[in-house]
Design an enzyme around this catalytic site. Sequence first.
Site, mmCIF file in Angstrom:
data_model
loop_
_atom_site.group_PDB
_atom_site.id
_atom_site.type_symbol
_atom_site.label_atom_id
_atom_site.label_comp_id
_atom_site.label_asym_id
_atom_site.label_seq_id
_atom_site.Cartn_x
_atom_site.Cartn_y
_atom_site.Cartn_z
ATOM 1 N N PHE A 134 0.856 -1.180 0.000
ATOM 2 C CA PHE A 134 0.000 0.000 0.000
ATOM 3 C C PHE A 134 0.895 1.235 0.000
ATOM 4 C CE2 PHE A 134 -2.892 3.146 1.891
ATOM 5 C CZ PHE A 134 -3.957 3.013 1.012
ATOM 6 N N ASP A 213 1.660 -5.124 8.420
ATOM 7 C CA ASP A 213 0.491 -4.267 8.271
ATOM 8 C C ASP A 213 -0.723 -5.193 8.103
ATOM 9 O OD1 ASP A 213 -1.598 -2.647 7.402
ATOM 10 O OD2 ASP A 213 -0.314 -1.341 6.207
ATOM 11 N N TYR A 238 -11.338 0.302 10.505
ATOM 12 C CA TYR A 238 -12.557 0.684 9.762
ATOM 13 C C TYR A 238 -12.879 -0.241 8.595
ATOM 14 C CZ TYR A 238 -8.909 3.270 7.172
ATOM 15 O OH TYR A 238 -7.767 3.633 6.501
ATOM 16 N N LYS A 239 -12.072 -1.257 8.358
ATOM 17 C CA LYS A 239 -12.372 -2.213 7.290
ATOM 18 C C LYS A 239 -13.164 -3.382 7.875
ATOM 19 C CE LYS A 239 -8.182 -1.138 4.547
ATOM 20 N NZ LYS A 239 -8.468 0.260 4.445
ATOM 21 N N ARG A 387 -12.190 -4.303 -7.424
ATOM 22 C CA ARG A 387 -11.913 -4.987 -6.158
ATOM 23 C C ARG A 387 -13.223 -5.258 -5.425
ATOM 24 N NH1 ARG A 387 -8.198 -2.365 -1.449
ATOM 25 N NH2 ARG A 387 -9.964 -0.942 -1.468
#
Length: 428
Positions: A134, A213, A238-239, A387
């Site tokens: 990322f 991560d 938050y995912k 995605r």
Amino acid sequence: MTTPTHTDRASLQAEDAVDALASFRGRFSIPEGLIYLDGNSLGPLPRGAAERAAEVINNEWGQGLIRSWNTSGWFELPSRLGDKLSKLIGGNDGETVVTDTTSLNLFKALASAVRIQQQDAPSRRVILTERDNFPTDIYIAEGISDFLNSVNATANDHYEVRLIDENLSLEQALDDSVAVLALSHVNYRTGAMWDMGAVTAAAHQSGALVIWDLAHAAGAVPVDLNGANADYAVGCTYKYLNGGPGSPAFIWVNARHQGRFWQPLTGWWSHAAPFAMADSYTAANDVRRFLCGTQPITSMAMIECGLDVSLEADMGLVRAKSLALSDVFIALVRERCGEFGLELVTPENHAERGSHVSFRHPEGYAIIQALIDRGVIGDYREPEVLRFGLTPLYLSFTDIWDAVEILRDILETRAWDVPAYRTRQAVT
């Protein structure tokens, strides 16, 4: 749970009828008529979270005012939530705090790992990550490296960021110059997953420390940081943990490093006695040393609602259903959309993928916009990647069938081929 052998809608409906996780769908507030395939980017609202926020605002803040730092447990919230979250990632009590952002926590972890290596192996000056990581993870590594080089006096102390890619494998890159290896457990774009135990062991064998991560892993796949003997981990809430937009992230530090944990963001919340108002810094001797400044209590309080749901679910069942959903999704896209040029970029091997599935298509952005307009919410990542998050707690097998049917119709009719769907928005 095994992958259904028949992929017609009636058969998938029968699978939903015996799904051991089906009751969790009611724990989330998802608008009627939507198929939400973007929980890998932002999880939906858990029921009770809005009420929890109202409680903090109206009562704890509105009535308790500043007293609530003590009477409502605000001050202990980062470590109390950290202990809960730790159970989902193979950590122990006292190893995790919820605080700050993933980027800031990665900065702290990198600074700590580099400092330890400066003391134990000063010739190691490479921060190793992967080109397909990322972007913020690479940017933070570059920032640490640039900062260290700006304050070092000689070229012999030069730090660099090295990137694993198609020209440089992990095995080739792990040499005696590497101080820290920083990887995403699950790749944000492709869903490819590293073998945490094997990679950590290889890095330690070469003398490097490891930072994981977990942004696309925590709450989605089984994670055992202590079992893997990892050094540090960071991630967001938050995912798959459904903490709310921009909710605070977390940092985990193996207990063996905590006595040496150091990072330059030595704010007052990490002080051994913050309210002594001392004129010099002394780090707390527990998990609080990972903190920095005052915490955002309202958004932090909402995290607990999503965490509690995740802790109730059996992670073995979650993983099994995730793999079954993604197997069905891949099979249906091939069967029903195979003629339209969608290229699977997610590994098919179960051990090598997380909980989202990605396809590449030259018109990926426009196709995603058309899907969103039809009530199927996925997202887009460059280059050309559609995605889709397959989140077991609120998705059914019939959701997958219906989503693919809508995708097939959009591709077949070229409904995506209009100017409005080609116009890029700020957030893709």
